[in-house]
Write a protein that holds these residues in place. Structure first.
Motif, PDB file in Angstrom:
ATOM      1  N   ALA A  18       0.816  -1.218   0.000  1.00 58.61           N
ATOM      2  CA  ALA A  18       0.000   0.000   0.000  1.00 58.61           C
ATOM      3  C   ALA A  18       0.847   1.264   0.000  1.00 58.61           C
ATOM      4  O   ALA A  18       0.435   2.289  -0.572  1.00 58.61           O
ATOM      5  CB  ALA A  18      -0.955  -0.007   1.188  1.00 58.61           C
ATOM      6  N   THR A  19       2.026   1.236   0.617  1.00 57.64           N
ATOM      7  CA  THR A  19       2.871   2.436   0.635  1.00 57.64           C
ATOM      8  C   THR A  19       3.273   2.846  -0.782  1.00 57.64           C
ATOM      9  O   THR A  19       3.328   4.042  -1.088  1.00 57.64           O
ATOM     10  CB  THR A  19       4.135   2.210   1.491  1.00 57.64           C
ATOM     11  OG1 THR A  19       4.803   1.033   1.029  1.00 57.64           O
ATOM     12  CG2 THR A  19       3.782   2.066   2.957  1.00 57.64           C
ATOM     13  N   GLU A  20       3.527   1.871  -1.656  1.00 59.84           N
ATOM     14  CA  GLU A  20       3.866   2.185  -3.051  1.00 59.84           C
ATOM     15  C   GLU A  20       2.636   2.684  -3.807  1.00 59.84           C
ATOM     16  O   GLU A  20       2.753   3.573  -4.670  1.00 59.84           O
ATOM     17  CB  GLU A  20       4.473   0.970  -3.745  1.00 59.84           C
ATOM     18  CG  GLU A  20       5.859   0.614  -3.228  1.00 59.84           C
ATOM     19  CD  GLU A  20       6.457  -0.564  -3.975  1.00 59.84           C
ATOM     20  OE1 GLU A  20       6.551  -0.485  -5.220  1.00 59.84           O
ATOM     21  OE2 GLU A  20       6.817  -1.546  -3.307  1.00 59.84           O
ATOM     22  N   ILE A  21       1.482   2.119  -3.499  1.00 63.53           N
ATOM     23  CA  ILE A  21       0.235   2.588  -4.117  1.00 63.53           C
ATOM     24  C   ILE A  21      -0.024   4.033  -3.707  1.00 63.53           C
ATOM     25  O   ILE A  21      -0.320   4.890  -4.545  1.00 63.53           O
ATOM     26  CB  ILE A  21      -0.943   1.679  -3.701  1.00 63.53           C
ATOM     27  CG1 ILE A  21      -0.778   0.260  -4.274  1.00 63.53           C
ATOM     28  CG2 ILE A  21      -2.286   2.291  -4.103  1.00 63.53           C
ATOM     29  CD1 ILE A  21      -0.740   0.175  -5.790  1.00 63.53           C
ATOM     30  N   ASP A  51      -7.024  -4.261  -1.351  1.00 64.15           N
ATOM     31  CA  ASP A  51      -6.077  -4.988  -2.186  1.00 64.15           C
ATOM     32  C   ASP A  51      -6.223  -4.624  -3.661  1.00 64.15           C
ATOM     33  O   ASP A  51      -5.662  -5.268  -4.531  1.00 64.15           O
ATOM     34  CB  ASP A  51      -6.234  -6.503  -1.998  1.00 64.15           C
ATOM     35  CG  ASP A  51      -7.606  -7.023  -2.415  1.00 64.15           C
ATOM     36  OD1 ASP A  51      -8.474  -6.216  -2.806  1.00 64.15           O
ATOM     37  OD2 ASP A  51      -7.807  -8.248  -2.351  1.00 64.15           O
ATOM     38  N   GLY A  52      -6.989  -3.562  -3.926  1.00 69.19           N
ATOM     39  CA  GLY A  52      -7.203  -3.133  -5.299  1.00 69.19           C
ATOM     40  C   GLY A  52      -8.386  -2.201  -5.373  1.00 69.19           C
ATOM     41  O   GLY A  52      -8.790  -1.611  -4.369  1.00 69.19           O
ATOM     42  N   GLY A  53      -8.959  -2.088  -6.555  1.00 73.75           N
ATOM     43  CA  GLY A  53     -10.083  -1.193  -6.743  1.00 73.75           C
ATOM     44  C   GLY A  53     -10.951  -1.609  -7.907  1.00 73.75           C
ATOM     45  O   GLY A  53     -10.645  -2.571  -8.622  1.00 73.75           O
ATOM     46  N   LEU A  54     -12.046  -0.880  -8.095  1.00 77.70           N
ATOM     47  CA  LEU A  54     -12.980  -1.115  -9.189  1.00 77.70           C
ATOM     48  C   LEU A  54     -13.284   0.199  -9.890  1.00 77.70           C
ATOM     49  O   LEU A  54     -13.359   1.250  -9.250  1.00 77.70           O
ATOM     50  CB  LEU A  54     -14.297  -1.693  -8.669  1.00 77.70           C
ATOM     51  CG  LEU A  54     -14.227  -3.069  -8.028  1.00 77.70           C
ATOM     52  CD1 LEU A  54     -15.561  -3.397  -7.368  1.00 77.70           C
ATOM     53  CD2 LEU A  54     -13.858  -4.122  -9.040  1.00 77.70           C
ATOM     54  N   GLY A  79       3.656  -0.810 -13.268  1.00 78.98           N
ATOM     55  CA  GLY A  79       3.555  -2.199 -12.834  1.00 78.98           C
ATOM     56  C   GLY A  79       3.054  -2.381 -11.415  1.00 78.98           C
ATOM     57  O   GLY A  79       3.391  -3.372 -10.762  1.00 78.98           O
ATOM     58  N   LEU A  80       2.222  -1.452 -10.936  1.00 80.13           N
ATOM     59  CA  LEU A  80       1.744  -1.506  -9.556  1.00 80.13           C
ATOM     60  C   LEU A  80       0.477  -2.333  -9.391  1.00 80.13           C
ATOM     61  O   LEU A  80       0.150  -2.748  -8.279  1.00 80.13           O
ATOM     62  CB  LEU A  80       1.499  -0.092  -9.030  1.00 80.13           C
ATOM     63  CG  LEU A  80       2.666   0.886  -9.118  1.00 80.13           C
ATOM     64  CD1 LEU A  80       2.256   2.247  -8.588  1.00 80.13           C
ATOM     65  CD2 LEU A  80       3.875   0.347  -8.390  1.00 80.13           C
ATOM     66  N   ALA A  81      -0.245  -2.549 -10.486  1.00 81.96           N
ATOM     67  CA  ALA A  81      -1.516  -3.272 -10.408  1.00 81.96           C
ATOM     68  C   ALA A  81      -1.721  -4.119 -11.653  1.00 81.96           C
ATOM     69  O   ALA A  81      -1.194  -3.811 -12.722  1.00 81.96           O
ATOM     70  CB  ALA A  81      -2.680  -2.290 -10.262  1.00 81.96           C
ATOM     71  N   SER A  82      -2.487  -5.182 -11.492  1.00 82.63           N
ATOM     72  CA  SER A  82      -2.959  -5.958 -12.641  1.00 82.63           C
ATOM     73  C   SER A  82      -4.431  -5.611 -12.839  1.00 82.63           C
ATOM     74  O   SER A  82      -5.095  -5.112 -11.924  1.00 82.63           O
ATOM     75  CB  SER A  82      -2.767  -7.455 -12.411  1.00 82.63           C
ATOM     76  OG  SER A  82      -3.484  -7.891 -11.275  1.00 82.63           O
TER      77      SER A  82
END
Length: 98
Positions: A12-15, A45-48, A72-75
């Protein structure tokens, strides 16, 4: 209509460090009429993102501009759907084309 599901690949710190760029990306596509709603998932753990576009390819092009994607922080998982039961306001958003 599309649901874009993001899953974070980093802590989360990188996000959080990249959030300002991600929010600017979201604003761009709210203003263009592509995005209806967005937010984080719980647990975080992500978003929509709820979106409209003429094709999955258009959504893929939009996603490629997200700093979370670029760095490259999320798929991303793209789910296309056709609403068969809805409120009238949905038609006002979805329309026929962008």
């Amino acid at each position: 209509m599309f649901i874009i599901e993001l899953t974070y690949k980093v802590p989360a710190t990188e996000i959080d460090a990249a959030m300002a760029g991600h929010v600017a990306f979201l604003e761009k596509y709210y203003h263009s009429g592509h995005f209806l709603a967005s937010g984080r998932k719980e647990p975080r753990d992500g978003g929509l993102i709820f979106a409209r576009a003429t094709s999955k390819g258009e959504i893929e092009k939009i996603i490629s501009q997200d700093p979370f994607s670029i760095n490259g922080l999320a798929s991303y998982r793209i789910i296309e759907f056709k609403a068969t039961k809805k409120i009238k306001a949905f038609d006002d958003f979805a329309g026929d084309e962008i």
